[in-house]
Design a protein around this motif. Structure first.
Motif, PDB file in Angstrom:
ATOM      1  N   GLY A 240       7.787  73.031 -24.119  1.00 53.95           N
ATOM      2  CA  GLY A 240       8.147  73.989 -23.066  1.00 53.95           C
ATOM      3  C   GLY A 240       6.919  74.552 -22.372  1.00 53.95           C
ATOM      4  N   LEU A 241       5.849  73.744 -22.296  1.00 52.54           N
ATOM      5  CA  LEU A 241       4.616  74.221 -21.660  1.00 52.54           C
ATOM      6  C   LEU A 241       4.858  74.458 -20.176  1.00 52.54           C
ATOM      7  N   GLU A 242       4.381  75.577 -19.679  1.00 56.43           N
ATOM      8  CA  GLU A 242       4.523  75.861 -18.253  1.00 56.43           C
ATOM      9  C   GLU A 242       3.280  75.391 -17.505  1.00 56.43           C
ATOM     10  N   GLY A 243       3.456  74.915 -16.283  1.00 56.16           N
ATOM     11  CA  GLY A 243       2.319  74.535 -15.440  1.00 56.16           C
ATOM     12  C   GLY A 243       1.591  73.311 -15.934  1.00 56.16           C
ATOM     13  N   TYR A 244       2.291  72.414 -16.643  1.00 52.85           N
ATOM     14  CA  TYR A 244       1.660  71.197 -17.148  1.00 52.85           C
ATOM     15  C   TYR A 244       1.788  70.088 -16.107  1.00 52.85           C
ATOM     16  N   GLY A 245       0.680  69.429 -15.771  1.00 56.85           N
ATOM     17  CA  GLY A 245       0.763  68.307 -14.845  1.00 56.85           C
ATOM     18  C   GLY A 245      -0.447  68.256 -13.931  1.00 56.85           C
ATOM     19  N   VAL A 246      -0.482  67.244 -13.069  1.00 60.73           N
ATOM     20  CA  VAL A 246      -1.581  67.116 -12.110  1.00 60.73           C
ATOM     21  C   VAL A 246      -0.985  67.225 -10.716  1.00 60.73           C
ATOM     22  N   ALA A 247      -0.750  68.440 -10.279  1.00 63.31           N
ATOM     23  CA  ALA A 247      -0.172  68.709  -8.960  1.00 63.31           C
ATOM     24  C   ALA A 247      -0.566  70.131  -8.566  1.00 63.31           C
ATOM     25  N   PRO A 248      -0.592  70.416  -7.254  1.00 71.39           N
ATOM     26  CA  PRO A 248      -0.935  71.780  -6.843  1.00 71.39           C
ATOM     27  C   PRO A 248      -0.012  72.797  -7.525  1.00 71.39           C
ATOM     28  N   GLY A 249      -0.608  73.866  -8.044  1.00 73.58           N
ATOM     29  CA  GLY A 249       0.167  74.892  -8.739  1.00 73.58           C
ATOM     30  C   GLY A 249       0.139  74.743 -10.242  1.00 73.58           C
ATOM     31  N   CYS A 250      -0.251  73.560 -10.743  1.00 75.61           N
ATOM     32  CA  CYS A 250      -0.326  73.364 -12.194  1.00 75.61           C
ATOM     33  C   CYS A 250      -1.598  74.014 -12.744  1.00 75.61           C
ATOM     34  N   ALA A 251      -1.566  74.293 -14.045  1.00 72.33           N
ATOM     35  CA  ALA A 251      -2.758  74.815 -14.714  1.00 72.33           C
ATOM     36  C   ALA A 251      -3.855  73.754 -14.665  1.00 72.33           C
ATOM     37  N   ALA A 252      -5.095  74.211 -14.504  1.00 72.21           N
ATOM     38  CA  ALA A 252      -6.215  73.259 -14.362  1.00 72.21           C
ATOM     39  C   ALA A 252      -6.703  72.810 -15.730  1.00 72.21           C
ATOM     40  N   ASN A 253      -5.845  72.062 -16.424  1.00 76.51           N
ATOM     41  CA  ASN A 253      -6.182  71.466 -17.715  1.00 76.51           C
ATOM     42  C   ASN A 253      -6.108  69.953 -17.538  1.00 76.51           C
ATOM     43  N   LEU A 254      -7.238  69.269 -17.749  1.00 76.40           N
ATOM     44  CA  LEU A 254      -7.311  67.839 -17.418  1.00 76.40           C
ATOM     45  C   LEU A 254      -8.237  67.111 -18.372  1.00 76.40           C
ATOM     46  N   VAL A 255      -8.018  65.801 -18.469  1.00 77.07           N
ATOM     47  CA  VAL A 255      -8.961  64.977 -19.216  1.00 77.07           C
ATOM     48  C   VAL A 255      -9.321  63.759 -18.368  1.00 77.07           C
ATOM     49  N   VAL A 256     -10.621  63.490 -18.269  1.00 79.53           N
ATOM     50  CA  VAL A 256     -11.123  62.311 -17.547  1.00 79.53           C
ATOM     51  C   VAL A 256     -11.412  61.249 -18.602  1.00 79.53           C
ATOM     52  N   LEU A 257     -10.710  60.123 -18.495  1.00 82.92           N
ATOM     53  CA  LEU A 257     -10.808  59.091 -19.531  1.00 82.92           C
ATOM     54  C   LEU A 257     -11.617  57.896 -19.055  1.00 82.92           C
ATOM     55  N   ASP A 258     -12.369  57.285 -19.943  1.00 86.91           N
ATOM     56  CA  ASP A 258     -13.156  56.096 -19.592  1.00 86.91           C
ATOM     57  C   ASP A 258     -12.239  54.875 -19.624  1.00 86.91           C
ATOM     58  N   ALA A 259     -11.261  54.881 -18.688  1.00 89.81           N
ATOM     59  CA  ALA A 259     -10.291  53.790 -18.597  1.00 89.81           C
ATOM     60  C   ALA A 259      -9.715  53.827 -17.189  1.00 89.81           C
ATOM     61  N   ARG A 260      -9.143  52.708 -16.762  1.00 92.89           N
ATOM     62  CA  ARG A 260      -8.633  52.656 -15.394  1.00 92.89           C
ATOM     63  C   ARG A 260      -7.137  52.915 -15.307  1.00 92.89           C
TER      64      ARG A 260
END
Ligand code: FE2
Length: 428
Positions: A361-381
């Motif tokens: 039930g996490l709120e603001g999860y995702g990669v879109a405007p308005g989401c929390a700025a929590n991200l991971v950059v992965l060494d993969a394509r």
């Protein structure tokens, strides 16, 4: 802007189909996801076409036991029952300081692995509620960078263990988020079903979520998940209840399962498999062929049941391995369930990201405007390459700030007539 991640590939393509995007971040929120942001930011990360995902989410963990490997001794047989006995030996020696320290150390590992949200069960079968106090303290301390959700877990059985229900209620009153249970560990099937009813009614009354260890055995007749789904439906708790492990489903009669899975979908009960633990602890009494013991992940997904993978254990009485890497979990889940097709492999990535986030039930999860700025950059394509390589976490962003960096995986070669290095990716 505070931070821009440039030239990112998303796990789920942008609705407009852009091959790469720039992700703009301000005041802890994602404010823009566009093909090119002309503005500058205080800090920039160039993903150079690497996969950028919302962070990993672990839907099932035991933070009170983690990193206790070898205390007071090692699990010699590696079995579930010796693990439970060993935990019983360790419990009287637990101190709050040591527990907090181990949990904080695990959270450091998690952050470095891009694992920024976890649901941890905490054992309440101890009148002192020492582990509850310790993990509530950990939850407060990590809150600036990690979402920790706690489940009041009556490890020894809420009916079987004297005082356990009162302890569980006290733990909830102290601030634990979710109601747990372990119906298959009660003394009879009837008492298991009764424990599900009691705990679901308590959760419904308090407006809380439920996550029970359910049918963690190879017994095809262990069917508490049916009761859990039925109680969920009766109490109108659709979407707020999860059954963890559900390993007995692996061994159930197929006709029975053809009735059970639609009931789970209708009641909105989620399933949480723990591939690393299920493959090592289940099927132990089998000779050959040995059952895998993981629940029916592809069939549940195909029926529309929300399925996540959890890590369950890292270096504790039950499991001596692990390092907080949800890609290792997805890798094992993919193999155990034979989910090697393209869509199935991607679904395994979802099982440690979006699906787990929805179950928590996490709120603001995702990669879109308005989401929390929590991200991971992965060494993969793409997500499949990320699982294959257990890709390095080049950068981890929590609450809009880069909190961890790791170099790409490369090996330098010294071979006549061959390339100078390899990165284990296909280059055509
Ligand atoms: Fe567990």
């Amino acid at each position: 802007m505070d931070l821009i991640i440039r030239r990112a590939v998303l796990a789920h393509a942008h609705p407009a189909g852009y091959p790469t995007v720039d992700i703009g971040i301000e005041a802890g929120l994602i404010t823009a996801v566009e093909p090119h942001l002309a503005t500058a930011a205080r800090e920039e990360v160039d993903a150079e076409g690497a996969l950028v995902s919302a962070p990993f989410v672990d839907a099932h963990f035991h933070m009170d036991a983690t990193l206790s490997y070898g205390l007071p001794r090692v699990n010699a047989s590696g079995t579930l029952l010796e693990g439970i006995a060993l935990w019983g030996e360790l419990k009287p020696h637990l101190t709050q300081e040591a527990l907090v320290e181990r949990a904080l150390q695990y959270c450091d590992w998690a952050v470095a692995r891009g694992l920024l949200a976890m649901r941890s069960h905490v054992d309440v079968c101890d009148a002192r509620l020492l582990a509850v106090e310790a993990l509530l303290e950990v939850k407060r301390r990590v809150a600036p960078y990690l979402d920790l959700q706690l489940v009041a877990f009556p490890q020894d059985g809420v009916l079987r263990s004297p005082g356990a229900f009162d302890n569980l209620k006290r733990a909830i009153a102290m601030g634990v988020d979710v109601v747990g249970g372990i119906p298959h560990f009660e003394r009879t099937m009837a008492e298991g079903a009764e424990s599900v009813r009691l705990l679901c009614e308590f959760a419904a009354e308090k407006g809380l979520r439920v996550d029970m260890h359910c049918d963690e055995s190879d017994d095809p007749l262990s069917r508490h998940i049916e009761t859990l789904a039925a109680q969920t439906q009766r109490l109108g708790m659709h979407g707020r209840v999860a059954g963890s492990h559900l390993t007995s489903m692996h061994s159930m009669d197929n006709y029975y399962v053809s009735k059970l899975i639609p009931l789970m979908r209708e009641s909105g009960v989620a399933a949480i498999a723990n591939p690393l633990i299920n493959i090592t602890l289940q099927g132990r009494a089998d000779t050959y062929p040995k059952r895998r013991g993981m629940t029916r992940v592809p069939e549940l997904m195909a029926a529309g049941v929300s399925v996540a993978f959890g890590h369950d254990c890292v270096m504790d009485p039950w499991y001596s391995f692990g390092s907080g890497d949800m890609l290792e979990v997805a890798h094992m889940g993919l193999h155990v369930a034979q989910m090697t097709g393209t869509d199935a492999s991607r679904a395994c990535f979802d099982a440690v990201t979006v699906n787990a986030a929805a179950i928590l039930g996490l709120e603001g999860y995702g990669v879109a405007p308005g989401c929390a700025a929590n991200l991971v950059v992965l060494d993969a394509r793409d997500p499949i390459e990320a699982i294959r390589l257990r890709a390095a976490r080049l950068a981890v962003v929590s609450r809009g700030r880069v909190v961890s960096r790791q170099p790409a995986q490369r090996a330098a070669l010294s071979l006549e007539g061959r390339p100078e290095s390899v990165d284990f990716k296909l280059h055509r």
